[in-house]
Write an enzyme that holds these catalytic residues in place. Structure first.
Site, short mmCIF file in Angstrom:
data_model
loop_
_atom_site.label_atom_id
_atom_site.label_comp_id
_atom_site.label_asym_id
_atom_site.label_seq_id
_atom_site.Cartn_x
_atom_site.Cartn_y
_atom_site.Cartn_z
N SER A 67 -7.80 49.17 -13.25
CA SER A 67 -7.95 50.45 -14.22
C SER A 67 -6.94 50.20 -15.30
CB SER A 67 -7.47 51.75 -13.52
OG SER A 67 -8.05 51.96 -12.33
N HIS B 247 -15.18 47.72 -14.88
CA HIS B 247 -14.36 49.00 -14.37
C HIS B 247 -15.35 50.15 -14.29
CE1 HIS B 247 -11.21 52.32 -15.77
NE2 HIS B 247 -11.16 52.03 -14.44
N ASN C 252 -8.53 54.73 -19.71
CA ASN C 252 -7.22 55.24 -19.04
C ASN C 252 -6.32 54.88 -20.05
OD1 ASN C 252 -7.96 55.83 -16.44
ND2 ASN C 252 -8.30 53.43 -16.04
N GLU D 117 -16.69 49.97 -18.09
CA GLU D 117 -16.27 49.20 -19.03
C GLU D 117 -16.30 47.90 -18.73
OE1 GLU D 117 -12.72 51.93 -21.22
OE2 GLU D 117 -12.14 51.15 -19.01
#
Ligand SMILES: NC(=O)c1ccc[n+]([C@@H]2O[C@H](COP(=O)([O-])OP(=O)(O)OC[C@H]3O[C@@H](n4cnc5c(N)ncnc54)[C@H](O)[C@@H]3O)[C@@H](O)[C@H]2O)c1
Length: 284
Positions: free
Chosen positions: A119, A140, A190, A152
């Protein structure tokens, strides 16, 4: 190149979801766990996920049965060796991930791709733990994997463009909407969401409002499906904590510093939905 066989190391919340979606897509998938107990829990979770997807009408009952024949979960790490792509989805711990990536690198052929579901950890750190940094990418996925469309795809300065394209095409084949992102700690998702979750905890600590009220403001006022405390419980408080710690390590910015309350809950083992208790209780 089309990916026909994948291995997933770490079959918790994310790894199990990735295996489920791969199997639904027609890709042979093997999961690797650390104990027979964890492997059995992963098998049960993937089967339950397939049944739930079928009961929502997203796949037929026959497709769910076919998909359940396309995956296995084992404790034998050597099972990674036949895969075209190995996805690492263990805890968000840089030393553990480096060790796991190094082990994968030693076991698979030179053409195999290695991806991490990290992450927040810079991909270059993980790529450098292997002998094939140009074949290491971030994939991701978002939680819950079967439901969330976003992936991602993270590229580093050394990832070759055709390998990025292979991963993007795989994500599309798995029914996802990939976005290609550069390798900065936290990527896009994130980088933006972690400070928001931590700010909510700090607001509660300061006595701005109780957790239910903060969640209600975000849910009702901004039309989010859930507020920051419910979302943290869904992600896992250990994962939120480790993401914050890893981003703080990189940015040295107080915005990412894990708040004391979060640390306390993690130390108590209140990790969110997966343990039945986090900021809220989950009696089911
Ligand atoms: N939870 C989320 O919302 C979310 C979303 C996107 C990405 N991620 C990332 O995905 C990764 C996994 O997160 P998670 O939520 O699935 O964690 P989790 O705690 O649910 O699962 C991690 C699993 O890895 C297994 N594991 C640990 N060491 C291992 C090893 N050496 N070999 C094999 N298995 C091992 C554990 O037994 C556990 O089942 C983390 O990097 C996390 O940051 C999490």
């Amino acid at each position: 190149m089309r990916i026909k066989q994948i291995a997933v190391v770490g079959c918790g919340t994310m790894g199990a979801g990735i295996i489920q979606v791969a199997a639904q897509t027609g890709i042979e998938a093997v999961g690797i766990e650390t104990s027979e107990e964890a492997a059995e829990a992963a098998r049960a979770r993937i089967k339950a996920g397939l049944e739930a997807t079928a009961s929502r009408g997203k796949i037929t009952a026959e497709e769910a049965i076919d998909a359940s024949k396309r995956f296995t979960v084992t404790t034998d790490f050597n099972a990674v060796s036949d895969a075209d792509l190995v996805v690492e989805a263990v805890f968000e711990d840089v030393d553990l991930k480096k060790r796991v990536l190094g082990d994968i690198d030693r076991l698979v052929g030179p053409e195999t791709f290695i991806a991490s579901n990290t992450s927040t950890i810079p991909l270059v750190i993980l790529a450098a733990a292997t002998s094939r940094p140009e074949r290491v990418v971030g994939l991701h996925f978002f939680n819950p994997v079967p439901a969330m469309k976003l992936v991602e795809v993270i590229k580093t300065p050394v990832t070759s463009p055709e390998h990025v394209e292979t991963m993007r095409a795989l994500a599309v084949e798995m029914g996802k909407s990939p976005v290609i992102v550069n390798d900065v700690p936290g990527f896009v998702g994130n980088l933006l969401i972690v400070p928001y979750l931590l700010d909510a905890i700090r607001a509660f600590e300061r006595g701005v409002a109780d957790m239910e009220s903060i969640d209600a403001v975000i849910k009702t006022g901004f039309n989010h499906p859930m507020g920051p405390f419910r979302l943290s419980d869904l992600i896992g408080l250990d994962i939120v904590h480790d993401m914050a710690a890893s981003m703080y390590e990189e940015y040295k910015d107080q915005r990412y510093f894990p708040p004391p309350l979060l640390k306390q809950y993690v130390r108590l083992g209140w990790l969110g939905r997966k343990t039945g208790r986090g900021f809220y209780r989950y009696d089911d």
